[in-house]
Design a protein around this motif. Sequence first.
Motif, PDB file in Angstrom:
ATOM      1  N   GLY A 138     -11.469   9.338  10.912  1.00 34.83           N
ATOM      2  CA  GLY A 138     -11.674   8.035  10.283  1.00 34.83           C
ATOM      3  C   GLY A 138     -11.951   8.088   8.798  1.00 34.83           C
ATOM      4  N   SER A 139     -11.945   9.272   8.179  1.00 39.70           N
ATOM      5  CA  SER A 139     -12.121   9.376   6.737  1.00 39.70           C
ATOM      6  C   SER A 139     -10.952   8.706   6.027  1.00 39.70           C
ATOM      7  N   PRO A 140     -11.205   8.076   4.879  1.00 42.18           N
ATOM      8  CA  PRO A 140     -10.118   7.401   4.164  1.00 42.18           C
ATOM      9  C   PRO A 140      -9.170   8.398   3.509  1.00 42.18           C
ATOM     10  N   PHE A 141      -7.884   8.273   3.810  1.00 45.41           N
ATOM     11  CA  PHE A 141      -6.859   9.154   3.249  1.00 45.41           C
ATOM     12  C   PHE A 141      -6.070   8.372   2.216  1.00 45.41           C
ATOM     13  N   GLY A 142      -6.071   8.868   0.980  1.00 49.22           N
ATOM     14  CA  GLY A 142      -5.331   8.203  -0.090  1.00 49.22           C
ATOM     15  C   GLY A 142      -5.752   8.749  -1.432  1.00 49.22           C
TER      16      GLY A 142
ATOM     17  N   PHE B 285     -11.082   1.959   7.126  1.00 50.10           N
ATOM     18  CA  PHE B 285     -10.405   1.752   5.843  1.00 50.10           C
ATOM     19  C   PHE B 285      -8.939   1.400   6.075  1.00 50.10           C
ATOM     20  N   GLY B 286      -8.308   2.099   7.011  1.00 55.57           N
ATOM     21  CA  GLY B 286      -6.919   1.812   7.329  1.00 55.57           C
ATOM     22  C   GLY B 286      -6.750   0.483   8.031  1.00 55.57           C
ATOM     23  N   LEU B 287      -7.695   0.089   8.872  1.00 53.69           N
ATOM     24  CA  LEU B 287      -7.648  -1.220   9.515  1.00 53.69           C
ATOM     25  C   LEU B 287      -7.765  -2.332   8.487  1.00 53.69           C
ATOM     26  N   ASP B 288      -8.665  -2.147   7.536  1.00 58.08           N
ATOM     27  CA  ASP B 288      -8.922  -3.193   6.541  1.00 58.08           C
ATOM     28  C   ASP B 288      -7.700  -3.476   5.674  1.00 58.08           C
TER      29      ASP B 288
ATOM     30  N   THR C  26       0.856  -1.178   0.000  1.00 61.06           N
ATOM     31  CA  THR C  26       0.000   0.000   0.000  1.00 61.06           C
ATOM     32  C   THR C  26       0.895   1.232   0.000  1.00 61.06           C
ATOM     33  N   LEU C  27       0.482   2.238  -0.750  1.00 60.30           N
ATOM     34  CA  LEU C  27       1.325   3.405  -0.994  1.00 60.30           C
ATOM     35  C   LEU C  27       0.532   4.694  -0.808  1.00 60.30           C
ATOM     36  N   GLU C  28       1.122   5.639  -0.087  1.00 59.34           N
ATOM     37  CA  GLU C  28       0.575   7.000  -0.010  1.00 59.34           C
ATOM     38  C   GLU C  28       1.695   7.907  -0.488  1.00 59.34           C
TER      39      GLU C  28
ATOM     40  N   GLY D 122      -4.509   2.036  -1.769  1.00 56.52           N
ATOM     41  CA  GLY D 122      -4.840   1.788  -0.377  1.00 56.52           C
ATOM     42  C   GLY D 122      -5.346   3.065   0.273  1.00 56.52           C
ATOM     43  N   ARG D 123      -5.902   2.922   1.450  1.00 59.71           N
ATOM     44  CA  ARG D 123      -6.428   4.065   2.193  1.00 59.71           C
ATOM     45  C   ARG D 123      -6.017   3.952   3.658  1.00 59.71           C
ATOM     46  N   GLU D 124      -5.746   5.101   4.265  1.00 57.72           N
ATOM     47  CA  GLU D 124      -5.353   5.135   5.668  1.00 57.72           C
ATOM     48  C   GLU D 124      -6.401   5.876   6.480  1.00 57.72           C
TER      49      GLU D 124
END
Length: 481
Positions: A445-449, A463-466, A247-249, A457-459
Amino acid sequence: MLKKTDFYINGSWVAPAEPNPFPVIDPATESEIAEISLGSSADIDKAVTAARAAFPTWSATDVTERIAVIERLLTIYRAGAEEMAKAISTEMGAPMSFSRDEQVGAGDWHIEGFLKAIHEIEWERPLRADAPSERIIKEPIGVCGLITPWNWPMNQVTLKVVPALLTGCTVVLKPSEIAPLSSLLFAEMIDAAGVPAGVFNLVNGDGPSVGAALSAHPDVDMMSFTGSTRAGSAVTKAAADTVKRVTLELGGKSPNILFADCDLKKQVEGGVRFCMENAGQSCNAPTRMLIEASAYEDAIAIAKETAEKVAVGDPHEEGDHIGPLVSQTQFDKVQDLIEAGIAEGARLVTGGAGRPAGFNRGYYARPTIFANVIPEMRIWREEIFGPVLAMTPFKDEAEAIRLANDTPYGLAAYLSTQDPERARYVALQLRAGMVRVNRAPFAQGSPFGGYKQSGNGREGGIFGLDDFLETKTVAFGDMFS
């Protein structure tokens, strides 16, 4: 001078396999403030072995016990907030007020968010009502290699370490060697929270040696990386032979679209300040301001006035000023791109090359605004990662969307308008992972990515847990009928 040459492996601080001292530089003074050691593949082997040995027990630990560990970590993190703020300010140049409220505060916010989101996970459920004997099971992916950047140290460390541990994974963290002090302090907090030996490990090092060894290691099941697109590509290639999850940000060149019907003064001022925040060293910074043609010259005047009020100052002092860039390398890159903007014919509105007045040392850059920037220019296409804003006009919605999407990146986008239909239409056309309309904030908790070369991927939150979980399907025959 602080000497922090040991690594945290298997619950203890241990010396590197081979001494390889590396200086930590205060970007405000250009002086050496600490010494760490750069690790090697031997150190990574030791850390991965510890993480692999700890995985069976940690992954089988009841989730309530893992939650209790992270709750203790949050308490310790909050108690050590001032020490953490000083470490971040010293290593990467964030002014103390910003370091305390935003840099350290981001870590607090994410840990709290993950502790809420972990309760949303369905660890086991039926596939559907008509297939009750087929169970969908969530399991931790395994040993995770985590590589974090220097620009938002605790933001990124908590976005990776905390969801990994909560889901039952074990980790090896490689923080940025440029700004490692905050992560070393975080490792002390992990130890104090009672995280079992081997569950969390930290090895300092650079990308070509330690980062590559971690990415290619056959006993690492997943790599989570935040940094430049170039480095993210290298991680992906190194991980390819073992077909591990990656996963990459990555980078960004985020557009900020301002229609003439918006509150122009408010939105231009806010856009300039956001671009300059953290000395422009944020991947989601709104660095391309696109303004409807009828409001363009007014926007330039507002932007100029706003940028010239952005104070540059000592990061060790309180205040709402911005500090220096993180390193000589980053300073040189920003200066090169400012000079390229001038050479390629962009209109220099304010700022420019060199240090601000009153500074003859430190990696300080002048808050800079260019107008009449076109897509062929480097300052339009390249991520500058400094306090530099590019402005350009557009004639209608179609051109605004085309210009906004004319980038290899797709992390964030921003737009301002008083027309709800236009806002929804334009937001849905933007090829970006995150869109803010009229500066609306994102919730915890909003998905960051992002899209495209901004990563995958999302952090954050569930979303980050998944991202750290595998999905297993088990069909039990007649057992559940």
